[in-house]
Design a protein around this motif. Structure first.
Motif, PDB file in Angstrom:
ATOM      1  N   ILE A 216       0.841  -1.207   0.000  1.00 45.19           N
ATOM      2  CA  ILE A 216       0.000   0.000   0.000  1.00 45.19           C
ATOM      3  C   ILE A 216       0.874   1.255   0.000  1.00 45.19           C
ATOM      4  O   ILE A 216       0.625   2.202  -0.748  1.00 45.19           O
ATOM      5  CB  ILE A 216      -0.951  -0.010   1.212  1.00 45.19           C
ATOM      6  N   PHE A 217       1.911   1.261   0.840  1.00 43.30           N
ATOM      7  CA  PHE A 217       2.837   2.392   0.845  1.00 43.30           C
ATOM      8  C   PHE A 217       3.378   2.643  -0.558  1.00 43.30           C
ATOM      9  O   PHE A 217       3.369   3.774  -1.056  1.00 43.30           O
ATOM     10  CB  PHE A 217       4.009   2.124   1.790  1.00 43.30           C
ATOM     11  N   LYS A 218       3.869   1.586  -1.184  1.00 41.06           N
ATOM     12  CA  LYS A 218       4.483   1.725  -2.497  1.00 41.06           C
ATOM     13  C   LYS A 218       3.463   2.171  -3.547  1.00 41.06           C
ATOM     14  O   LYS A 218       3.762   3.032  -4.382  1.00 41.06           O
ATOM     15  CB  LYS A 218       5.132   0.406  -2.910  1.00 41.06           C
ATOM     16  N   LYS A 219       2.272   1.596  -3.494  1.00 40.42           N
ATOM     17  CA  LYS A 219       1.237   1.942  -4.471  1.00 40.42           C
ATOM     18  C   LYS A 219       0.864   3.412  -4.392  1.00 40.42           C
ATOM     19  O   LYS A 219       0.562   4.053  -5.407  1.00 40.42           O
ATOM     20  CB  LYS A 219      -0.003   1.067  -4.260  1.00 40.42           C
ATOM     21  N   ASN A 220       0.893   3.973  -3.190  1.00 42.97           N
ATOM     22  CA  ASN A 220       0.500   5.369  -2.997  1.00 42.97           C
ATOM     23  C   ASN A 220       1.687   6.333  -3.012  1.00 42.97           C
ATOM     24  O   ASN A 220       1.583   7.472  -2.554  1.00 42.97           O
ATOM     25  CB  ASN A 220      -0.299   5.520  -1.700  1.00 42.97           C
TER      26      ASN A 220
END
Length: 236
Positions: A216-220
């Motif tokens: 999620i961190f990477k996606k955002n």
């Protein structure tokens, strides 16, 4: 200059090492030794510490035990925008949900977590919200609905002692709603809510075993900033 962010509750302390350029390992040891002495004198139930792993042997020699490792991510919020979404969200302060119902939602969202840190009783968490976020704590507590059904919660706030660093006290998804991309969506909306609180940067962390949160961190658009060990010591 402070070398640690410290949240002091009657039952526990949460301590997070601040990475400051030019400060030596000895500087950190001296400052933390003072904190540890104060903790022991006040006979607090336990102290949870986030600290770089090269201090590990020193901490273990002082009676700490290692819980896990956290990955810390960050992102600039300067260009953050509210995304289009089918989700609706409300702050607890709107009065559409009771404190008890929000506590139940929190408990549900954290069930089955991949994080290895020792969970606190929900009653202690709710008490900590008011103590750490202030009298307007309900305005930081958001719950998210899809087709009028609860799907997750988040609690954005400004990091203590800063004027522009946003954090999430907690972020979680209802177990049967995981795996559908809702986590990334709620996280993205929360970043915008954080920007509305005048945060310029976001810092988030999760256990190294929580691959879903890391994704999620990477996606955002978040990038890794640091890795720290989680250490804990309990009252004798």
């Amino acid at each position: 200059m402070r070398l640690y962010n410290t949240i002091k509750n009657k039952a526990y302390w949460l301590v997070d090492q601040i990475n400051i350029e030019g400060k030596s390992e000895e500087d950190y040891k001296v400052e933390f030794t003072k904190l540890l002495k104060e903790y022991e004198e006040q006979k607090i139930e336990y102290l949870s510490l986030l600290m770089e792993e090269h201090f590990e042997n020193w901490l273990l020699s002082k009676g700490f035990r290692k819980i896990s490792v956290i990955h810390e991510y960050t992102k600039s919020l300067e260009e953050e925008q509210l995304i289009e979404s089918e989700l609706t969200f409300h702050a607890l302060s709107e009065g559409l949900m009771t404190d008890k119902d929000f506590a139940d939602a929190y408990e549900l969202c954290r069930s089955g977590s991949a994080n290895k840190n020792i969970p606190q009783l929900i009653e202690k968490i709710m008490a900590a919200l008011s103590q750490e976020l202030g009298e307007n704590w309900r305005s930081h507590c958001y719950y998210f609905l899809k087709d009028n059904e609860l799907v997750g919660i988040s609690i954005p706030h400004m990091e203590m002692g800063t004027t522009d660093e946003g954090r999430m006290f907690y972020f979680g998804i209802v177990p049967n709603k995981r795996g559908f991309g809702l986590g990334a969506e709620i996280h993205k909306i929360t970043l915008y809510l954080m920007k509305q609180m005048n945060a310029k940067t976001y810092v988030g962390s999760t256990d190294e075993s929580n691959k879903h949160m890391i994704n999620i961190f990477k996606k955002n658009g978040c990038v890794i900033r640091n890795k720290k060990g989680i250490y804990r010591i309990d009252k004798d």
